[in-house]
Design a protein around this motif. Sequence first.
Motif, PDB file in Angstrom:
ATOM      1  N   THR A 133      63.829  37.354  63.537  1.00  0.00           N
ATOM      2  CA  THR A 133      64.087  36.345  64.561  1.00  0.00           C
ATOM      3  C   THR A 133      65.368  35.585  64.238  1.00  0.00           C
ATOM      4  N   PHE A 134      66.259  35.552  65.216  1.00  0.00           N
ATOM      5  CA  PHE A 134      67.516  34.820  65.099  1.00  0.00           C
ATOM      6  C   PHE A 134      67.551  33.698  66.126  1.00  0.00           C
ATOM      7  N   GLN A 135      67.874  32.504  65.670  1.00  0.00           N
ATOM      8  CA  GLN A 135      68.170  31.382  66.547  1.00  0.00           C
ATOM      9  C   GLN A 135      69.697  31.287  66.578  1.00  0.00           C
ATOM     10  N   ILE A 136      70.274  31.424  67.742  1.00  0.00           N
ATOM     11  CA  ILE A 136      71.727  31.368  67.869  1.00  0.00           C
ATOM     12  C   ILE A 136      72.077  30.017  68.462  1.00  0.00           C
ATOM     13  N   SER A 137      72.928  29.279  67.773  1.00  0.00           N
ATOM     14  CA  SER A 137      73.312  27.949  68.230  1.00  0.00           C
ATOM     15  C   SER A 137      74.822  27.823  68.116  1.00  0.00           C
ATOM     16  N   THR A 138      75.368  26.797  68.754  1.00  0.00           N
ATOM     17  CA  THR A 138      76.813  26.588  68.770  1.00  0.00           C
ATOM     18  C   THR A 138      77.104  25.164  68.339  1.00  0.00           C
ATOM     19  N   MET A 183      84.401  30.414  61.705  1.00  0.00           N
ATOM     20  CA  MET A 183      83.520  31.393  61.084  1.00  0.00           C
ATOM     21  C   MET A 183      82.080  30.910  61.216  1.00  0.00           C
ATOM     22  N   ALA A 184      81.186  31.769  61.611  1.00  0.00           N
ATOM     23  CA  ALA A 184      79.769  31.433  61.773  1.00  0.00           C
ATOM     24  C   ALA A 184      79.098  31.279  60.414  1.00  0.00           C
ATOM     25  N   ARG A 185      77.977  30.537  60.407  1.00  0.00           N
ATOM     26  CA  ARG A 185      77.181  30.360  59.189  1.00  0.00           C
ATOM     27  C   ARG A 185      75.754  30.820  59.467  1.00  0.00           C
ATOM     28  N   LEU A 186      75.104  31.423  58.467  1.00  0.00           N
ATOM     29  CA  LEU A 186      73.699  31.797  58.554  1.00  0.00           C
ATOM     30  C   LEU A 186      72.889  30.778  57.770  1.00  0.00           C
ATOM     31  N   LEU A 187      71.829  30.263  58.399  1.00  0.00           N
ATOM     32  CA  LEU A 187      71.017  29.228  57.774  1.00  0.00           C
ATOM     33  C   LEU A 187      69.542  29.599  57.830  1.00  0.00           C
ATOM     34  N   PRO A 188      68.801  29.399  56.725  1.00  0.00           N
ATOM     35  CA  PRO A 188      67.358  29.614  56.797  1.00  0.00           C
ATOM     36  C   PRO A 188      66.717  28.535  57.660  1.00  0.00           C
ATOM     37  N   TYR A 189      65.750  28.917  58.482  1.00  0.00           N
ATOM     38  CA  TYR A 189      65.059  27.992  59.375  1.00  0.00           C
ATOM     39  C   TYR A 189      63.564  28.238  59.199  1.00  0.00           C
ATOM     40  N   VAL A 190      62.859  27.241  58.674  1.00  0.00           N
ATOM     41  CA  VAL A 190      61.441  27.350  58.361  1.00  0.00           C
ATOM     42  C   VAL A 190      60.631  26.666  59.463  1.00  0.00           C
ATOM     43  N   ILE A 191      59.672  27.392  60.025  1.00  0.00           N
ATOM     44  CA  ILE A 191      58.833  26.854  61.092  1.00  0.00           C
ATOM     45  C   ILE A 191      57.428  26.663  60.529  1.00  0.00           C
ATOM     46  N   THR A 231      63.008  31.989  60.031  1.00  0.00           N
ATOM     47  CA  THR A 231      63.975  32.652  60.893  1.00  0.00           C
ATOM     48  C   THR A 231      65.366  32.425  60.334  1.00  0.00           C
ATOM     49  N   ILE A 232      66.338  33.082  60.924  1.00  0.00           N
ATOM     50  CA  ILE A 232      67.735  32.877  60.542  1.00  0.00           C
ATOM     51  C   ILE A 232      68.433  32.230  61.718  1.00  0.00           C
ATOM     52  N   CYS A 233      69.080  31.120  61.444  1.00  0.00           N
ATOM     53  CA  CYS A 233      69.858  30.430  62.478  1.00  0.00           C
ATOM     54  C   CYS A 233      71.326  30.786  62.271  1.00  0.00           C
ATOM     55  N   ILE A 234      71.952  31.281  63.321  1.00  0.00           N
ATOM     56  CA  ILE A 234      73.389  31.550  63.290  1.00  0.00           C
ATOM     57  C   ILE A 234      74.071  30.373  63.970  1.00  0.00           C
ATOM     58  N   MET A 235      74.893  29.648  63.227  1.00  0.00           N
ATOM     59  CA  MET A 235      75.666  28.547  63.791  1.00  0.00           C
ATOM     60  C   MET A 235      77.055  29.089  64.135  1.00  0.00           C
TER      61      MET A 235
END
Length: 139
Positions: free
Chosen positions: A131-136, A1-9, A84-88
Amino acid sequence: MARLLPYVILDGNAKEAVAFYEKALQANVIGIQTFGEMPENPNFPLPDEAKDRVSHAMIKVGDTDMMFSDTFPGTPHVVGNHVTICIMADTKEQATEYYQALQEGGKVTMPLQETFWSPAYGIVIDKYGVTFQISTESQ
């Protein structure tokens, strides 16, 4: 299951912000890496003013991870667009599905690609301006 994480730049003060949130939110610092600590890329030499800036940091607040980075020198930093939101994603396939779905009607900022930290990483601004950062996390 993916997770959504706050990402502060931030613009050169990510280390300061991590220390602030560590105290303010009683967070645990998971790690901080500067651009200077990343593997060298001979095709993209790192300017001196970038070396101490944070390329990636993570804290844990309760059960939630929160991530940070500084802008690369010369990159515009706009307050209001710096979270941004990072989707792991669990797998490369799942990351690809999210990436393809979010880019419809939106704008690709970084094509989905393998990086030294992820088998599939990319950045998309969706059609609503999010803005979404998609990572694996794994292969």
